[in-house]
Scaffold this motif. Structure first.
Motif, PDB file in Angstrom:
ATOM      1  N   THR A  32      -4.329  -0.351  -9.007  1.00 17.25           N
ATOM      2  CA  THR A  32      -3.872  -1.016  -7.793  1.00 17.25           C
ATOM      3  C   THR A  32      -2.380  -0.786  -7.587  1.00 17.25           C
ATOM      4  O   THR A  32      -1.672  -0.306  -8.473  1.00 17.25           O
ATOM      5  CB  THR A  32      -4.135  -2.526  -7.849  1.00 17.25           C
ATOM      6  OG1 THR A  32      -3.273  -3.111  -8.832  1.00 17.25           O
ATOM      7  CG2 THR A  32      -5.593  -2.810  -8.214  1.00 17.25           C
ATOM      8  N   GLU A  45       0.852  -1.196   0.000  1.00 18.61           N
ATOM      9  CA  GLU A  45       0.000   0.000   0.000  1.00 18.61           C
ATOM     10  C   GLU A  45       0.885   1.243   0.000  1.00 18.61           C
ATOM     11  O   GLU A  45       1.925   1.279   0.652  1.00 18.61           O
ATOM     12  CB  GLU A  45      -0.904   0.004   1.234  1.00 18.61           C
ATOM     13  CG  GLU A  45      -1.849   1.174   1.334  1.00 18.61           C
ATOM     14  CD  GLU A  45      -2.738   1.083   2.565  1.00 18.61           C
ATOM     15  OE1 GLU A  45      -3.797   0.443   2.481  1.00 18.61           O
ATOM     16  OE2 GLU A  45      -2.345   1.615   3.621  1.00 18.61           O
ATOM     17  N   GLN A  82      -4.128  -3.086  -3.009  1.00 23.89           N
ATOM     18  CA  GLN A  82      -4.519  -4.138  -3.957  1.00 23.89           C
ATOM     19  C   GLN A  82      -5.981  -4.055  -4.370  1.00 23.89           C
ATOM     20  O   GLN A  82      -6.391  -4.699  -5.344  1.00 23.89           O
ATOM     21  CB  GLN A  82      -4.225  -5.515  -3.346  1.00 23.89           C
ATOM     22  CG  GLN A  82      -2.746  -5.834  -3.200  1.00 23.89           C
ATOM     23  CD  GLN A  82      -2.030  -6.000  -4.543  1.00 23.89           C
ATOM     24  OE1 GLN A  82      -2.608  -5.818  -5.610  1.00 23.89           O
ATOM     25  NE2 GLN A  82      -0.749  -6.333  -4.489  1.00 23.89           N
ATOM     26  N   ASN A  83      -6.771  -3.255  -3.657  1.00 25.15           N
ATOM     27  CA  ASN A  83      -8.194  -3.143  -3.988  1.00 25.15           C
ATOM     28  C   ASN A  83      -8.510  -1.976  -4.909  1.00 25.15           C
ATOM     29  O   ASN A  83      -9.637  -1.850  -5.384  1.00 25.15           O
ATOM     30  CB  ASN A  83      -9.001  -2.991  -2.694  1.00 25.15           C
ATOM     31  CG  ASN A  83      -8.867  -4.200  -1.786  1.00 25.15           C
ATOM     32  OD1 ASN A  83      -8.919  -5.338  -2.249  1.00 25.15           O
ATOM     33  ND2 ASN A  83      -8.658  -3.954  -0.500  1.00 25.15           N
ATOM     34  N   GLY A  84      -7.542  -1.086  -5.132  1.00 28.51           N
ATOM     35  CA  GLY A  84      -7.787   0.064  -5.992  1.00 28.51           C
ATOM     36  C   GLY A  84      -7.185   1.327  -5.419  1.00 28.51           C
ATOM     37  O   GLY A  84      -6.347   1.291  -4.507  1.00 28.51           O
TER      38      GLY A  84
END
Length: 311
Positions: free
Chosen positions: A261, A178, A247-249
């Motif tokens: 991502t 992240e 990883q989710n956007g």
């Protein structure tokens, strides 16, 4: 921590400190005392009369405010010597964060000064401002290449971008999970204008993350950290915005703004992480950008990157 800002004295609290202060001011009588003292010093007799309370009750509440350092009591000569109470602070600011992030071993945090950009393309109106004066000439893009730009606490431009490069400190063998950037930012209008939308876009490693429409250029009330010499009619503060990619956007203040991502950013391929902030040439709302450093605006920070990686 106490901050002296213009003629305003600010009490800045952590959340733990705020709990104790909230216990003190969570009382109608004590809040009314603070309201009265905001108009000027009063002794207990005067406060008692204005509040319509017994002297003893007023004195007890004054003592609680005094113990919390929210008011000060001085001996003033007059008809004899009398105790006069005054407010000690004009504002109370609560920092709504914890030190949990500092305790995470897998977080890399870098606070980038706003003047440490490595590339830029800016068009007037534009300029750089230090804590004490202008840097170079106003509305002259050449000023953005002055060596003194590193002292900038406010930079602004109507069209274009600034680009920063953060050192890539991801440990070898680890994987980025992240990345987050936070900054104080707003539109750029002549003087200031609350209704002045601007489409501000963010790129990380040349990948477009998304666009946020800032509602205006904020002024009319001095920012907590804005220096005294900077006129109140100019831009005073921005909004603290948080851009996050995992990883989710991609997210802005917790709301998803695109499907990009962290895997799309190629964070392991370069010795640096590139961040570009700008207004596109074809932006529908080409309202410019103001970027704030720790000694301008409302927040004591530059452009903070938090980069998380696998354990």
């Amino acid at each position: 921590m106490e901050l002296e800002v213009f003629a305003i004295k600010v009490l800045q609290l952590t959340m733990d400190e705020a709990i104790e202060i909230s216990k003190v001011i969570g009382n109608e009588h004590r809040m009314n005392i603070l309201k009265i003292l905001s108009t000027g010093p009063h002794n207990v007799n005067e406060l008692s009369e204005k509040l319509g309370l017994p002297f003893s009750t007023t004195a007890v509440n004054v003592k609680k405010l005094e113990d919390a350092n929210l008011i000060i009591t001085e001996l003033v000569p007059g008809r004899g010597t009398q105790k006069v109470n005054s407010k000690n602070y004009d504002r109370i600011v609560i920092d709504l964060f914890t030190d949990a992030m500092d305790k995470e071993k897998n977080v890399i945090t870098i606070d980038m000064p706003i003047g440490e950009y490595v590339d830029c393309q800016v068009q007037p109106s534009c300029g750089l401002v230090s804590e004490t004066d202008y840097i170079g000439m106003q509305d002259d893009p050449r000023s953005f290449y002055e060596p003194g730009r590193r002292e900038a606490q406010l930079l602004y431009f109507r069209h274009g971008f600034v680009e920063y490069r953060y050192p890539n400190r991801i440990p070898y063998g680890k994987k980025a999970t992240e990345i987050e950037f936070s900054m104080e930012i707003c539109s750029e209008a002549p003087y200031h204008k609350l209704d002045w939308p601007s489409d501000i876009t963010l790129w990380i490693n040349e990948v477009e993350i998304g666009t946020w429409t800032c509602p205006g250029d904020f002024g009319g009330q001095r920012g907590f950290n804005t220096p005294e010499w900077w006129t109140i009619y100019f831009t005073q503060y921005g909004l603290l915005k948080h851009w996050k990619v995992n990883q989710n956007g991609s997210f802005l203040d917790g709301v998803q703004i695109s499907g990009v991502t962290v895997s799309d950013l190629n964070l392991h391929d370069k010795p640096f992480v590139s961040l570009r902030i700008g207004v596109k040439e074809d932006a529908f709302n080409a309202g410019g950008i103001n970027l704030f450093g720790p000694n301008f605006g409302n927040y004591e920070q530059g452009i903070i990157m938090n980069l998380r990686h696998s354990e």
